[in-house]
Scaffold this motif. Structure first.
Motif, PDB file in Angstrom:
ATOM      1  N   ILE A 156     -54.066   3.159  31.304  1.00 32.81           N
ATOM      2  CA  ILE A 156     -55.173   3.624  30.461  1.00 32.81           C
ATOM      3  C   ILE A 156     -56.183   2.485  30.453  1.00 32.81           C
ATOM      4  O   ILE A 156     -56.005   1.484  29.760  1.00 32.81           O
ATOM      5  CB  ILE A 156     -54.712   3.954  29.029  1.00 32.81           C
ATOM      6  N   MET A 157     -57.221   2.617  31.241  1.00 32.63           N
ATOM      7  CA  MET A 157     -58.194   1.545  31.434  1.00 32.63           C
ATOM      8  C   MET A 157     -59.358   1.749  30.466  1.00 32.63           C
ATOM      9  O   MET A 157     -60.108   2.725  30.574  1.00 32.63           O
ATOM     10  CB  MET A 157     -58.694   1.534  32.879  1.00 32.63           C
ATOM     11  N   ILE A 158     -59.511   0.835  29.508  1.00 30.67           N
ATOM     12  CA  ILE A 158     -60.499   0.980  28.439  1.00 30.67           C
ATOM     13  C   ILE A 158     -61.676   0.038  28.693  1.00 30.67           C
ATOM     14  O   ILE A 158     -61.489  -1.179  28.812  1.00 30.67           O
ATOM     15  CB  ILE A 158     -59.868   0.672  27.075  1.00 30.67           C
ATOM     16  N   PHE A 159     -62.871   0.604  28.763  1.00 28.07           N
ATOM     17  CA  PHE A 159     -64.076  -0.190  28.998  1.00 28.07           C
ATOM     18  C   PHE A 159     -64.989  -0.061  27.781  1.00 28.07           C
ATOM     19  O   PHE A 159     -65.658   0.958  27.589  1.00 28.07           O
ATOM     20  CB  PHE A 159     -64.775   0.263  30.278  1.00 28.07           C
ATOM     21  N   ASP A 160     -64.973  -1.106  26.952  1.00 29.11           N
ATOM     22  CA  ASP A 160     -65.752  -1.115  25.715  1.00 29.11           C
ATOM     23  C   ASP A 160     -67.161  -1.635  25.986  1.00 29.11           C
ATOM     24  O   ASP A 160     -67.403  -2.315  26.984  1.00 29.11           O
ATOM     25  CB  ASP A 160     -65.046  -2.001  24.688  1.00 29.11           C
ATOM     26  N   GLU A 161     -68.078  -1.297  25.079  1.00 28.78           N
ATOM     27  CA  GLU A 161     -69.489  -1.679  25.210  1.00 28.78           C
ATOM     28  C   GLU A 161     -70.049  -1.216  26.561  1.00 28.78           C
ATOM     29  O   GLU A 161     -70.829  -1.914  27.213  1.00 28.78           O
ATOM     30  CB  GLU A 161     -69.662  -3.191  25.024  1.00 28.78           C
ATOM     31  N   PHE A 162     -69.644  -0.027  26.942  1.00 34.42           N
ATOM     32  CA  PHE A 162     -70.066   0.559  28.211  1.00 34.42           C
ATOM     33  C   PHE A 162     -71.582   0.706  28.282  1.00 34.42           C
ATOM     34  O   PHE A 162     -72.171   0.665  29.365  1.00 34.42           O
ATOM     35  CB  PHE A 162     -69.390   1.926  28.375  1.00 34.42           C
ATOM     36  N   VAL A 214     -61.471  -3.974  28.271  1.00 34.13           N
ATOM     37  CA  VAL A 214     -62.473  -4.900  28.783  1.00 34.13           C
ATOM     38  C   VAL A 214     -63.766  -4.735  27.997  1.00 34.13           C
ATOM     39  O   VAL A 214     -64.220  -3.607  27.778  1.00 34.13           O
ATOM     40  CB  VAL A 214     -62.747  -4.638  30.281  1.00 34.13           C
ATOM     41  N   ASN A 215     -64.348  -5.841  27.561  1.00 32.20           N
ATOM     42  CA  ASN A 215     -65.678  -5.816  26.959  1.00 32.20           C
ATOM     43  C   ASN A 215     -66.711  -6.037  28.057  1.00 32.20           C
ATOM     44  O   ASN A 215     -66.763  -7.115  28.656  1.00 32.20           O
ATOM     45  CB  ASN A 215     -65.819  -6.904  25.893  1.00 32.20           C
ATOM     46  N   ALA A 216     -67.496  -5.019  28.325  1.00 30.01           N
ATOM     47  CA  ALA A 216     -68.520  -5.131  29.360  1.00 30.01           C
ATOM     48  C   ALA A 216     -69.719  -5.904  28.825  1.00 30.01           C
ATOM     49  O   ALA A 216     -69.953  -5.960  27.618  1.00 30.01           O
ATOM     50  CB  ALA A 216     -68.954  -3.743  29.813  1.00 30.01           C
ATOM     51  N   ASN A 217     -70.473  -6.496  29.728  1.00 31.85           N
ATOM     52  CA  ASN A 217     -71.726  -7.135  29.325  1.00 31.85           C
ATOM     53  C   ASN A 217     -72.821  -6.790  30.320  1.00 31.85           C
ATOM     54  O   ASN A 217     -72.553  -6.241  31.396  1.00 31.85           O
ATOM     55  CB  ASN A 217     -71.561  -8.652  29.176  1.00 31.85           C
ATOM     56  N   ALA A 218     -74.045  -7.110  29.953  1.00 38.57           N
ATOM     57  CA  ALA A 218     -75.202  -6.680  30.741  1.00 38.57           C
ATOM     58  C   ALA A 218     -75.187  -7.225  32.162  1.00 38.57           C
ATOM     59  O   ALA A 218     -75.751  -6.615  33.072  1.00 38.57           O
ATOM     60  CB  ALA A 218     -76.489  -7.089  30.029  1.00 38.57           C
ATOM     61  N   GLY A 219     -74.544  -8.364  32.386  1.00 39.24           N
ATOM     62  CA  GLY A 219     -74.544  -8.956  33.715  1.00 39.24           C
ATOM     63  C   GLY A 219     -73.425  -8.482  34.614  1.00 39.24           C
ATOM     64  O   GLY A 219     -73.353  -8.885  35.784  1.00 39.24           O
ATOM     65  N   ASP A 220     -72.548  -7.626  34.110  1.00 41.56           N
ATOM     66  CA  ASP A 220     -71.411  -7.169  34.908  1.00 41.56           C
ATOM     67  C   ASP A 220     -71.840  -6.227  36.026  1.00 41.56           C
ATOM     68  O   ASP A 220     -72.749  -5.408  35.864  1.00 41.56           O
ATOM     69  CB  ASP A 220     -70.391  -6.447  34.022  1.00 41.56           C
ATOM     70  N   THR A 221     -71.129  -6.334  37.146  1.00 43.61           N
ATOM     71  CA  THR A 221     -71.244  -5.369  38.235  1.00 43.61           C
ATOM     72  C   THR A 221     -69.997  -4.494  38.215  1.00 43.61           C
ATOM     73  O   THR A 221     -69.049  -4.760  37.468  1.00 43.61           O
ATOM     74  CB  THR A 221     -71.337  -6.082  39.590  1.00 43.61           C
ATOM     75  N   PHE A 222     -69.990  -3.468  39.034  1.00 43.52           N
ATOM     76  CA  PHE A 222     -68.792  -2.627  39.141  1.00 43.52           C
ATOM     77  C   PHE A 222     -67.601  -3.483  39.554  1.00 43.52           C
ATOM     78  O   PHE A 222     -66.500  -3.348  39.014  1.00 43.52           O
ATOM     79  CB  PHE A 222     -69.038  -1.512  40.163  1.00 43.52           C
ATOM     80  N   ASP A 223     -67.837  -4.384  40.488  1.00 39.37           N
ATOM     81  CA  ASP A 223     -66.779  -5.269  40.972  1.00 39.37           C
ATOM     82  C   ASP A 223     -66.269  -6.183  39.856  1.00 39.37           C
ATOM     83  O   ASP A 223     -65.057  -6.292  39.624  1.00 39.37           O
ATOM     84  CB  ASP A 223     -67.311  -6.107  42.135  1.00 39.37           C
ATOM     85  N   SER A 224     -67.168  -6.837  39.124  1.00 37.38           N
ATOM     86  CA  SER A 224     -66.738  -7.831  38.134  1.00 37.38           C
ATOM     87  C   SER A 224     -66.013  -7.197  36.952  1.00 37.38           C
ATOM     88  O   SER A 224     -65.043  -7.755  36.437  1.00 37.38           O
ATOM     89  CB  SER A 224     -67.940  -8.640  37.639  1.00 37.38           C
ATOM     90  N   VAL A 225     -66.462  -6.024  36.520  1.00 37.56           N
ATOM     91  CA  VAL A 225     -65.836  -5.411  35.351  1.00 37.56           C
ATOM     92  C   VAL A 225     -64.424  -4.927  35.682  1.00 37.56           C
ATOM     93  O   VAL A 225     -63.505  -5.005  34.855  1.00 37.56           O
ATOM     94  CB  VAL A 225     -66.722  -4.276  34.791  1.00 37.56           C
ATOM     95  N   TRP A 226     -64.211  -4.470  36.918  1.00 33.17           N
ATOM     96  CA  TRP A 226     -62.866  -4.050  37.307  1.00 33.17           C
ATOM     97  C   TRP A 226     -61.952  -5.245  37.544  1.00 33.17           C
ATOM     98  O   TRP A 226     -60.752  -5.185  37.278  1.00 33.17           O
ATOM     99  CB  TRP A 226     -62.923  -3.145  38.537  1.00 33.17           C
ATOM    100  N   ARG A 227     -62.506  -6.339  38.029  1.00 25.03           N
ATOM    101  CA  ARG A 227     -61.685  -7.549  38.165  1.00 25.03           C
ATOM    102  C   ARG A 227     -61.226  -8.042  36.793  1.00 25.03           C
ATOM    103  O   ARG A 227     -60.101  -8.526  36.638  1.00 25.03           O
ATOM    104  CB  ARG A 227     -62.471  -8.639  38.900  1.00 25.03           C
ATOM    105  N   LYS A 228     -62.104  -7.937  35.791  1.00 23.71           N
ATOM    106  CA  LYS A 228     -61.706  -8.292  34.423  1.00 23.71           C
ATOM    107  C   LYS A 228     -60.504  -7.456  33.985  1.00 23.71           C
ATOM    108  O   LYS A 228     -59.547  -7.966  33.393  1.00 23.71           O
ATOM    109  CB  LYS A 228     -62.861  -8.037  33.446  1.00 23.71           C
ATOM    110  N   ALA A 229     -60.576  -6.161  34.264  1.00 23.98           N
ATOM    111  CA  ALA A 229     -59.503  -5.257  33.847  1.00 23.98           C
ATOM    112  C   ALA A 229     -58.199  -5.577  34.563  1.00 23.98           C
ATOM    113  O   ALA A 229     -57.135  -5.687  33.940  1.00 23.98           O
ATOM    114  CB  ALA A 229     -59.913  -3.808  34.111  1.00 23.98           C
ATOM    115  N   PHE A 230     -58.260  -5.737  35.874  1.00 23.45           N
ATOM    116  CA  PHE A 230     -57.044  -5.998  36.644  1.00 23.45           C
ATOM    117  C   PHE A 230     -56.430  -7.351  36.288  1.00 23.45           C
ATOM    118  O   PHE A 230     -55.216  -7.528  36.345  1.00 23.45           O
ATOM    119  CB  PHE A 230     -57.352  -5.928  38.141  1.00 23.45           C
TER     120      PHE A 230
END
Length: 435
Positions: free
Chosen positions: A178-184, A106-122
């Motif tokens: 293996i959950m990868i969070f890029d641009e953390f 998942v590519n994170a961005n400045a507007g992401d919340t904990f909820d939104s970034v995990w929904r992207k991953a799932f």
């Protein structure tokens, strides 16, 4: 030791790693070579194939160990352009072929919340497949029902660390997530703190999954301020600039894949110019392949690389080009801004990338073939460190003890490329930069 390496890096089937030339007949299919150059050398996106991945043996080993040890997670950090994402992308290919792995990135961005970034991953996981074992979703056999983790996400509220933990427990029953969070680094402090809490919870419960955080930072404290509470669960893997031999491996692997031969001097120029940043290796090599194909040459020569550097400058991302232009443009034609910035790029840095005013003197005199002292360009350094010249340099220290470094690591090789294209520096000067 050999047995240990074999366990860490199991050999996949030959079909997975064999580097095949894209043509077998004579004459070569030049159009196809140009097309393939865009998938072999990828300056604009990370490597996603083990056969094209080079170097980083120690970092791969540490990341594989983190994945194989229950309760361990990892954080990859370093400068922009050093290959952090490429390593995260291919890590699943270094695991045993008998293991079913789910590895969404998942590519994170400045507007992401904990909820939104995990929904992207799932949302990505039901697209993850491992063709060699014929599985889809959570390790289901071919022909069986595909399950999405989104089916487990509650509809009456946001995802919390505990809910995510429960979903990961369900997932880990059939596969290794293996959950990868890029641009953390782009996430807010609040969201990053929630990740720290969740990693500690996953470790305490020994959930069989691995969280891999990837971000631009000089230290781990810049990514997770509360990292002391999760230090035992988080394997810290700094990704530094690549060594000359690792950059050379990228060059050799790519040209071999395309069936091209590269002259030793031409390869040396690419390796030195890259300054340990694989982004530039891929950029120059891609243009070298195109130039070779246009000239119907299976041999990449020094002249071809010289032309490739010129076209690579034109193809460079807009931000770097724009900042360079604004930093070096002046009303007077005889202005030294361009030469001083080039001298900064050639100055010998310390282990943290900083150089001193004194270190700029020798390269500036060599570039201009004139004798200059620090007072001549002291104002230039000050302006480079201000908004007047796009803050291309960072200045630290106190008067008479100031030290400088490039604010963006991608700027320094670009400045050197400009110097080579304009024939302001020699091969000998380039050799000193690479040491």
């Amino acid at each position: 030791m050999a047995d240990e390496q074999q366990a860490l890096f199991p050999e996949p089937d030959d079909s997975e790693v064999e580097v095949e030339m894209i043509f077998e007949s004579d004459p070569p299919d030049w159009d196809q070579i140009i097309v393939e150059a865009g998938s072999v050398f990828t300056p604009n996106h990370p490597v996603n194939e083990r056969a094209l991945f080079a170097g980083r043996i120690r970092q791969v080993s540490r990341l594989v160990q983190a994945v194989n040890q229950r309760g361990q997670h990892a954080i990859l950090y370093g400068e922009r352009g050093v290959g952090k994402t490429s390593l995260a992308n291919v890590i699943h290919e270094f695991l045993s072929a008998q293991v079913v792995v789910l590895s969404p990135r998942v590519n994170a961005n400045a507007g992401d919340t904990f909820d939104s970034v995990w929904r992207k991953a799932f949302n990505q996981i039901d697209l993850t497949r491992k063709a060699d074992v014929g599985t889809v979703g959570f390790g289901a056999q071919r022909g069986s029902e595909t399950v999405s983790p989104m089916d487990l996400v509650p509809t009456d509220g946001p995802l919390t660390p505990d809910i995510v933990r429960q979903i990961l427990v369900r997932m880990s029953g059939d596969a290794i997530p293996i959950m990868i969070f890029d641009e953390f680094d782009r996430l807010s402090k609040r969201v990053r703190a929630a990740f720290a809490d969740m990693i500690k919870t996953l470790s305490d419960h020994a959930v069989e999954c691995t969280i891999v955080l990837v971000g631009v930072a000089e230290t781990i404290e810049q990514l997770i301020e509360s990292h002391q509470s999760v230090s035992r669960a988080l394997v810290q893997i700094p990704i530094q600039r690549m060594g000359l031999d690792e950059i050379e491996e990228i060059v050799d692997t790519g040209f071999d894949r395309l069936g091209l031969e590269v002259e030793a001097s031409a390869k040396r120029r690419i390796v030195l110019l890259s300054q340990g940043l694989p982004y530039y290796t891929h950029l120059v090599c891609q243009h070298a392949v195109i130039t070779s194909a246009e000239q119907r040459s299976l041999r990449v020569t020094g002249e071809i690389v010289k032309r490739a550097i010129g076209s690579a400058i034109e193809d460079m991302e807009g931000t770097i080009k724009r900042k360079y232009h604004r930093a070096t443009t002046a009303a007077r034609k005889e202005s030294l801004f361009e030469d001083v910035l080039l001298a900064c790029a050639l100055a010998q840095p310390d282990d943290l990338g900083y150089f001193t005013s004194k270190g700029v003197v020798a390269p500036l005199c060599e570039i201009t073939k004139k004798n200059y002292g620090i007072p001549t360009f002291a104002q230039h350094l000050d302006e480079f460190s201000s908004s007047k010249r796009e803050n291309v340099l960072v200045k630290e220290g106190s008067p008479r003890r100031f030290r400088f470094r490039f604010a963006d690591p991608l700027m320094q090789p670009y400045v050197v490329m400009q110097g080579l294209a304009k024939e302001k520096i020699t091969e000998t000067m380039l050799e000193r930069v690479g040491r």
